[in-house]
Design an enzyme around this catalytic site. Structure first.
Site, PDB file in Angstrom:
ATOM      1  N   ARG A  28      88.529  31.980 -20.553  1.00 13.43           N
ATOM      2  CA  ARG A  28      89.880  31.677 -20.296  1.00 13.43           C
ATOM      3  C   ARG A  28      90.758  32.019 -18.731  1.00 13.43           C
ATOM      4  NH1 ARG A  28      89.989  33.667 -25.879  1.00 13.43           N
ATOM      5  NH2 ARG A  28      90.235  31.798 -27.253  1.00 13.43           N
ATOM      6  N   LYS A  71      95.976  23.629  -8.803  1.00 10.04           N
ATOM      7  CA  LYS A  71      95.742  22.485  -9.563  1.00 10.04           C
ATOM      8  C   LYS A  71      94.368  22.110  -9.764  1.00 10.04           C
ATOM      9  CE  LYS A  71      98.722  18.930  -9.527  1.00 10.04           C
ATOM     10  NZ  LYS A  71      99.637  18.206  -9.008  1.00 10.04           N
ATOM     11  N   GLU A 100      97.119  12.690   3.724  1.00  6.84           N
ATOM     12  CA  GLU A 100      97.875  13.679   3.114  1.00  6.84           C
ATOM     13  C   GLU A 100      98.608  14.564   4.245  1.00  6.84           C
ATOM     14  OE1 GLU A 100      98.261  14.477  -0.165  1.00  6.84           O
ATOM     15  OE2 GLU A 100      96.633  13.440  -1.168  1.00  6.84           O
ATOM     16  N   LYS A 152     102.947  23.011   2.044  1.00  2.00           N
ATOM     17  CA  LYS A 152     102.345  23.072   0.523  1.00  2.00           C
ATOM     18  C   LYS A 152     102.385  24.520   0.217  1.00  2.00           C
ATOM     19  CE  LYS A 152      99.157  21.626  -2.697  1.00  2.00           C
ATOM     20  NZ  LYS A 152      97.890  20.619  -2.946  1.00  2.00           N
ATOM     21  N   GLU A 159     104.661  22.533 -11.227  1.00  2.00           N
ATOM     22  CA  GLU A 159     105.158  20.936 -11.033  1.00  2.00           C
ATOM     23  C   GLU A 159     106.478  20.908 -11.919  1.00  2.00           C
ATOM     24  OE1 GLU A 159     102.336  17.733  -9.493  1.00  2.00           O
ATOM     25  OE2 GLU A 159     102.811  17.214 -11.276  1.00  2.00           O
ATOM     26  N   ARG A 188     107.794  20.559  -6.534  1.00  2.00           N
ATOM     27  CA  ARG A 188     106.295  20.063  -6.434  1.00  2.00           C
ATOM     28  C   ARG A 188     106.042  18.688  -6.522  1.00  2.00           C
ATOM     29  NH1 ARG A 188     101.081  23.951  -7.877  1.00  2.00           N
ATOM     30  NH2 ARG A 188      99.598  22.609  -7.063  1.00  2.00           N
ATOM     31  N   ASN A 213     103.645  14.408  -4.500  1.00  2.00           N
ATOM     32  CA  ASN A 213     102.889  13.150  -4.971  1.00  2.00           C
ATOM     33  C   ASN A 213     103.384  12.001  -4.548  1.00  2.00           C
ATOM     34  OD1 ASN A 213     101.187  14.495  -7.169  1.00  2.00           O
ATOM     35  ND2 ASN A 213     102.969  14.805  -8.110  1.00  2.00           N
ATOM     36  N   HIS A 273     101.362   8.729  -4.510  1.00  2.00           N
ATOM     37  CA  HIS A 273     100.304   9.100  -5.325  1.00  2.00           C
ATOM     38  C   HIS A 273     100.216   8.330  -6.674  1.00  2.00           C
ATOM     39  CE1 HIS A 273      99.242  12.107  -2.498  1.00  2.00           C
ATOM     40  NE2 HIS A 273      98.345  12.660  -3.016  1.00  2.00           N
ATOM     41  N   HIS A 333      96.772   6.734  -7.476  1.00  2.00           N
ATOM     42  CA  HIS A 333      95.783   7.047  -8.506  1.00  2.00           C
ATOM     43  C   HIS A 333      95.387   5.742  -9.158  1.00  2.00           C
ATOM     44  CE1 HIS A 333      97.012  11.485  -8.490  1.00  2.00           C
ATOM     45  NE2 HIS A 333      96.295  11.159  -7.734  1.00  2.00           N
ATOM     46  N   HIS A 360      90.044   9.050  -1.728  1.00  2.00           N
ATOM     47  CA  HIS A 360      91.524   9.288  -2.091  1.00  2.00           C
ATOM     48  C   HIS A 360      92.386   9.100  -0.814  1.00  2.00           C
ATOM     49  CE1 HIS A 360      94.642  11.318  -4.007  1.00  2.00           C
ATOM     50  NE2 HIS A 360      94.743  12.254  -3.257  1.00  2.00           N
TER      51      HIS A 360
END
Length: 363
Positions: A124, A146, A188, A230, A240, A244, A248, A251, A255, A267
């Site tokens: 965990r 993330k 990016e 960032k 997010e 945040r 994206n 994106h 994606h 990417h």
């Protein structure tokens, strides 16, 4: 004489959510202090292409008395699968890793995502430190906590938020990258310029070639500025739930393109196309000026990044976008620009608006 490292600090709500991001040259010597005295065992996860680098990190740790192991995974997006995560869990289990031990990722964004997910899920949650070796990994994937793996249904749909203990963005790694890797990583950086820091755009426009020179002061400044944005956003919004989402930008389509291409497109190349699409969508619905929309294409082209995609893939792309994590029910949501540094969320009332915007970037 090399410049001293720059340290940027993510400030979370708790000590576990706060960590340093070091940018500079020759940073491996900082690893033992960042791991801390409680760590006895470390698993270094690296892709096949970086076997030598992974071994160097392992040996550095062994030299200071740690029990260091390596786990080699497939290159790029091929490494982001549940079977690969399961292999890493097996290594951790067979070597009796406890909650006081650690994982280190060495590689690009795909390795960061996979290793972070493994660390988040083992017992965990155990400590993880990222050593990104790609430009994309340094400015995006390694910072923010993330983690994720890909499934047949889409990219990063399975994952967790798990902040690292530290990030070491060692600029020496950029000298060995193929030019295409540097170029795709720039997408990016460009994104960050549009949503938050116009000086980034100006630095690229002043000299696009120098911007992708791995030893240049210009590229170091671009990296530091991008990471600083960032760090600021993540410090305010770890999971997010607010600002945040603006990271994206570009994106949602990106994606979907990656899914349609079965993750064979880089990417950064997909993000570049996605940025142009988002700019056209913003222009078509009255948020983004002609000047700003055109500036997207001009900057991305100056770096050698793609700005168009196939017209005949629209149906597949729309299906892919409907699986986007930002969607709410059947409503697609996009980040668009009202001005440089002023992003907003646009909830699309009719998919025909998306199709019209796509026609502007289709080929």
């Amino acid at each position: 004489m090399p410049l001293a490292p720059t340290t940027l600090k993510v400030s979370g709500n708790t000590a576990a959510e706060s960590y340093p991001v070091l940018v500079g040259n020759g940073l491996l010597g900082h690893l033992p202090e960042l791991l801390g005295p409680s760590v006895k065992k470390v698993l270094v996860i690296h892709p096949r292409a970086l076997r030598t680098t992974g071994d160097v990190v392992r040996d550095e740790l062994a030299n200071v008395g740690l029990e260091a192991l390596t786990a080699e995974i497939p290159d790029a997006e091929e490494g982001k699968h549940i079977q690969v995560a399961s292999f890493c869990w097996e290594v951790l289990g067979k070597n009796d890793f406890t909650r006081s031990d650690a994982v280190i990722s060495v590689g690009g964004g795909a390795v960061t995502d996979l290793a972070g997910f493994v660390a988040a899920t083992w017992l965990r949650g155990v400590k993880v430190i990222h050593i990104p070796t790609s430009l994309l990994g340094m400015v995006d994937a390694a910072v923010g906590g993330k983690t994720g793996i890909n499934t047949a249904e889409g990219k990063n749909l399975v994952g967790a938020f798990h902040p690292p203990a530290a990030v070491l963005a060692d600029l020496d790694a950029l000298a060995t990258l193929p030019k295409n890797e540097l170029v795709t990583g720039m997408a990016e950086i460009v994104k960050t310029g549009f949503i938050a820091d116009e000086r980034i755009l100006e630095l690229i426009e002043e000299d696009p070639e120098d911007a992708i020179n791995p030893g240049s002061a210009r590229l170091r400044e671009l990296i530091e500025r991008t990471i600083a944005v960032k760090v600021d956003v993540v410090s305010r919004d770890l999971k997010e739930s607010g600002d945040r989402e603006f990271l994206n930008y570009g994106h949602t389509l990106a994606h979907a393109i990656e899914l349609a291409e079965r993750y064979q497109m880089r990417h950064g190349a997909a993000v570049s196309i996605g940025l142009c699409f988002a700019a056209e969508l913003g222009r078509s619905v009255g948020y983004t000026s002609d000047e700003i929309a055109d500036r997207h294409v001009n900057i991305l082209k100056s770096l050698g990044l793609p700005t168009t995609y196939r017209n005949d893939r629209w149906a597949a792309l729309l299906d892919g976008m409907k699986r986007d994590k930002k969607a709410r029910g059947n409503q697609l949501r996009f980040v668009v620009l009202e001005a440089i540094g002023k992003p907003r969320i646009y909830e699309v009332p009719d998919n025909s608006l998306l199709f019209a915007a796509y026609q502007e970037i289709g080929e």
